[in-house]
Design an enzyme around this catalytic site. Structure first.
Site, mmCIF file in Angstrom:
data_model
loop_
_atom_site.group_PDB
_atom_site.id
_atom_site.type_symbol
_atom_site.label_atom_id
_atom_site.label_comp_id
_atom_site.label_asym_id
_atom_site.label_seq_id
_atom_site.Cartn_x
_atom_site.Cartn_y
_atom_site.Cartn_z
ATOM 1 N N ASP A 83 -43.928 73.774 10.872
ATOM 2 C CA ASP A 83 -43.221 74.700 9.987
ATOM 3 C C ASP A 83 -43.114 74.138 8.574
ATOM 4 O O ASP A 83 -43.578 73.031 8.284
ATOM 5 C CB ASP A 83 -41.832 75.031 10.550
ATOM 6 C CG ASP A 83 -41.041 73.807 10.976
ATOM 7 O OD1 ASP A 83 -41.257 72.721 10.389
ATOM 8 O OD2 ASP A 83 -40.221 73.913 11.906
ATOM 9 N N GLN A 219 -67.644 94.840 2.377
ATOM 10 C CA GLN A 219 -66.476 95.227 1.588
ATOM 11 C C GLN A 219 -65.698 96.403 2.168
ATOM 12 O O GLN A 219 -64.499 96.537 1.884
ATOM 13 C CB GLN A 219 -66.924 95.583 0.160
ATOM 14 C CG GLN A 219 -67.496 94.409 -0.618
ATOM 15 C CD GLN A 219 -68.062 94.800 -1.966
ATOM 16 O OE1 GLN A 219 -67.723 95.847 -2.520
ATOM 17 N NE2 GLN A 219 -68.943 93.982 -2.502
ATOM 18 N N ASP A 258 -58.166 84.551 0.510
ATOM 19 C CA ASP A 258 -58.972 84.645 1.722
ATOM 20 C C ASP A 258 -60.017 85.753 1.598
ATOM 21 O O ASP A 258 -59.769 86.796 0.996
ATOM 22 C CB ASP A 258 -58.051 84.940 2.910
ATOM 23 C CG ASP A 258 -58.768 84.943 4.238
ATOM 24 O OD1 ASP A 258 -59.408 83.933 4.561
ATOM 25 O OD2 ASP A 258 -58.695 85.968 4.952
ATOM 26 N N GLU A 286 -62.372 82.183 -0.830
ATOM 27 C CA GLU A 286 -63.280 81.843 0.265
ATOM 28 C C GLU A 286 -64.396 82.877 0.344
ATOM 29 O O GLU A 286 -64.169 84.007 0.746
ATOM 30 C CB GLU A 286 -62.513 81.816 1.590
ATOM 31 C CG GLU A 286 -63.402 81.563 2.799
ATOM 32 C CD GLU A 286 -62.984 82.339 4.025
ATOM 33 O OE1 GLU A 286 -63.268 81.879 5.149
ATOM 34 O OE2 GLU A 286 -62.376 83.433 3.892
ATOM 35 N N ASP A 358 -62.098 76.810 9.847
ATOM 36 C CA ASP A 358 -63.069 77.754 10.382
ATOM 37 C C ASP A 358 -64.358 77.097 10.866
ATOM 38 O O ASP A 358 -65.325 77.808 11.158
ATOM 39 C CB ASP A 358 -63.419 78.808 9.314
ATOM 40 C CG ASP A 358 -62.326 79.846 9.145
ATOM 41 O OD1 ASP A 358 -61.620 80.108 10.130
ATOM 42 O OD2 ASP A 358 -62.173 80.384 8.040
#
Length: 720
Positions: A83, A219, A258, A286, A358
């Site tokens: 956390d 997109q 992101d 990213e 990832d």
């Protein structure tokens, strides 16, 4: 986040409750941290918050979203207890390692219910299944916990980078509205709408992506089953911008965006302009590249060059892993440095990394700590901002099923400050902050073969020379030259990776001979020379690189003295702070839109210009559609050009005009572009063939008056 490969079909749905967008307010003064608009001198540290440290067990199983926590840590898709309080408690550890910016998982409220795939409960422990962009995730802590982390980080001289995911909300099913939370979007606690009942058109309903290299699919279709937001929707546009400003007002220093590949560049440029006008900051995104031959590489470069949002350097990530984990050649690594240094307008703004949430960790690819140390040394002395994935310094990895998601996200095993990797990062972070050659310098290969790479970073007369031998035999190094002046130089790593000192003798033309020495198998050494403050100013960085009248810019370099004149596009700017190495100024009125050179003049002379992009004014995203365009063959495209810098100033160059446009309903084409608000602009569409031949529309220019806020659209027919 990297695209998931699970795909769920999407169908149109109707009937939604639309809540009004309510402004959020916050009144938190910025802490005295270093330059927000640049990370060039920083060591960034990426944290998966849930897997770092449990600082408050009271939020492990909150009543708002019960039973999503696994105390036994056997379900890797549940929350494990890390956390915001845990991050705060380990700030001294991070500071001791040399970390100057922490990139935390998306901290906003995530889906509250189980997302069940194949009978296995999944949760938003990673932070990318947003429910409410203006609330904190209760498993990570309260708003007070967030504020406390920001304040504590700033007190330690550490910036906080938030992860922002405005591309989508959470998983949804077109076949079952009861699945998970149906992609629900809330705004500060008020339901705005759900994917399966979307009369307000908050989401795209075009199915799932089958070809991630197709611009339209990337997109406008869903990544896997994630409910894909329509950023041109006025409500979504307002939430994505207002909520980001809210967190910036609470002290956030930068934003990692992101999935930038999956939103329109035009909308994102308008978002970046909104952020920079609100508070100068660092933005990087990213854009996932699957290989060095990824078909979207050129689009990724143009995005980084034009949008105001830099990118994570996937091309260099692949090159580094190839060289150090998979046995590739150093010559190929050097070629990657050269290519990215040429292609990207601001290579120093790229964020470099060996691994992330990832992909399998470096040590999964090659469980060799020595190779990891070499790779870290290279990344720490390369252009751009090095970003270390949490636990790397503790040699953390889990190789189950190849070590990919979720196995690349184990719990942090401990906080030992005596590992070789920890001490290496500590030493090289200190060097990044003390010698500007690493922050701003050029890169020159000085000696190379398949296993040995010796290269020089140089800014003005400041120099850092790095030598890495990844081979299994010692290498006698002769015929090496450097710009470092004659003298003896000790290894900045103090022999930690086996390196030793060198002797430089006098030469000419910035090529001084280094006395022959032996670089042992697996050894790395770094040598540094920092000159006295130069008499004439030298600019190394200007940020942000996307700006406009009234915005703040920060200029960094050497030799600025105590006063002088700073100009943007030839117009004198008002400065609010002036030191020998940093100037803070306001972009003046009267600067021509487009490329604008920033120069510094002192009694010692005038610096070379550092180009930034000056916008015509505040930006709004507008969708431009042309119907019944001419037929095209493979490789041809329809482009948009117009009367303002944002539309290319009537350029027919593919790299300047907007495009290629998208044509899911051929021969009708469209694109979203960022253009000045409250302005009447003129534009036309052009066809550019694969060979470069240009065909203009006939007739008069199209004219459109842009909205003063929100989003806009205009549709015309091709004029024959």
């Amino acid at each position: 986040m990297r695209p998931l490969r699970r795909r769920v079909p999407v169908v149109l749905a109707a009937g939604a409750l639309l809540a009004a967008v309510t402004p959020a307010t916050a009144g938190h003064a910025d802490a005295p941290v270093s330059n927000r608009s640049s990370l060039k001198q920083d060591l960034c540290y990426q944290i998966v918050t849930d897997r770092f440290h449990n600082g408050d067990s009271g939020n492990d199983n909150p009543s708002k979203s019960p039973n999503l926590f696994d105390s036994g840590k056997s379900n890797w898709k549940k929350y494990w207890g890390g956390d915001l309080a845990g991050v705060q408690q380990k700030l001294t550890y991070l500071k001791n390692m040399g970390v100057t910016s922490v990139w935390i998982s998306p901290h906003v409220d995530n889906v509250d219910v189980p997302v069940v795939y194949g009978g296995v409960t999944n949760t938003g422990y990673h932070g990318f299944w947003t429910r409410d962009f203006k609330r904190t995730e209760e498993h990570f802590g309260s708003l007070t916990d967030f504020d406390n982390l920001i304040a504590a980080a700033h007190a330690q001289g550490i910036k906080v980078i938030m992860d922002w995911a405005p591309n989508h909300t959470s998983p949804a099913s077109s076949e079952d509205a009861s699945f998970a939370d149906n992609g629900a979007l809330y705004n500060d606690g008020t339901l705005v709408g759900k994917y399966g009942s979307d009369s307000a058109s908050l989401f795209h309903h075009n199915g799932g992506i089958t070809n991630y290299d197709d611009r339209y699919q990337a997109q406008y279709l869903n990544m896997a089953d994630l409910a894909d937001l329509e950023q041109q929707n006025p409500t979504v546009n307002a939430i994505a911008k207002d909520a980001a400003k809210y967190w910036m007002d609470r002290g956030v220093d930068g934003v990692r965006v992101d999935a930038v590949k999956h939103m329109t560049p035009g909308w994102q440029q308008s978002w970046a302009d909104t952020m920079q006008a609100h508070k100068d900051t660092t933005l990087f995104g990213e854009w996932y590249l699957g290989s060095q031959s990824d078909p979207t590489y050129a689009d990724n470069v143009r995005f980084a060059n034009d949008s105001g949002i830099s990118v994570l350097d996937f091309y260099m990530n692949i090159a580094m892993r190839n060289a150090f984990a998979y046995g590739g050649s150093m010559t190929a690594l050097d070629a990657a440095v050269t290519k990215t240094g040429t292609d990207y307008k601001y290579p120093g703004n790229l964020v470099t990394f060996l691994d992330n949430h990832d992909m399998p960790r470096f040590l999964t690819a090659n469980n060799d700590n020595g190779k990891l140390h070499q790779a870290l040394a290279f990344m720490m002395t390369l252009r751009g901002t090095p970003c270390v994935f949490y636990g790397t310094e503790q040699y953390l990895h889990n190789d189950t099923s190849g070590g990919g998601d979720p196995w690349n996200r184990p719990m942090m095993p401990g906080f030992d400050e005596n590992t070789t990797a920890f001490r290496e990062l500590q030493k090289l972070s200190a060097l990044r902050q003390s010698n500007p050659a690493l922050a701003y310098g050029t890169h020159q290969q000085r000696w190379i073969n398949d296993n040995v790479y010796i290269y020089e970073r140089k800014f003005g007369t400041d120099v850092v020379l790095t030598a890495i031998n990844k081979g299994t035999t010692a290498q006698s190094v002769s015929g090496l030259y450097t710009a470092m002046p004659a003298g003896s130089y000790g290894d900045q790593l103090d022999g930690l990776l086996g390196g030793s000192g060198i002797t430089v003798t006098s030469g000419s033309g910035g090529n001084n001979p280094v006395t022959t020495f032996s670089l042992g198998a697996g050894q790395t050494a770094v040598w540094s020379y920092k000159a006295a403050e130069p008499a004439a100013p030298v600019v190394g960085s200007v940020g942000p690189t996307l700006t406009r009248t009234g915005n703040t810019i920060t200029v960094e370099g050497r030799g600025f003295g105590t006063s002088g004149t700073l100009k943007v596009g030839g117009v004198t700017a008002t400065t609010t702070s002036w030191t020998a190495n940093r100037i803070v100024a306001t972009v003046p009125a009267g600067v021509v839109a487009g490329a604008a050179a920033v120069t510094v003049t002192t009694s010692g002379g005038t610096s070379a210009g550092y180009n930034v992009t000056n916008l015509s004014g505040a930006q709004v995203p507008v969708t431009f559609t042309v119907n019944n365009a001419p037929s095209t063959n493979w490789g041809d495209g329809i482009y948009l050009t117009g009367s303002v810098a944002e539309l290319g100033n009537w350029s027919t160059n593919k790299s300047i005009a907007i495009g290629p446009l998208l044509a899911p309903n051929y021969p009708n084409w469209f694109t979203t572009a960022s253009v000045p608000a409250c302005s009447t602009i003129q534009f036309k569409f052009i066809k550019i063939t694969s060979g470069g031949a240009v065909t203009w529309e006939s007739g008069s220019n199209h004219s459109y008056t842009t909205p003063c806020s929100g989003t806009g659209s205009t549709t015309v027919s091709w004029q024959y």
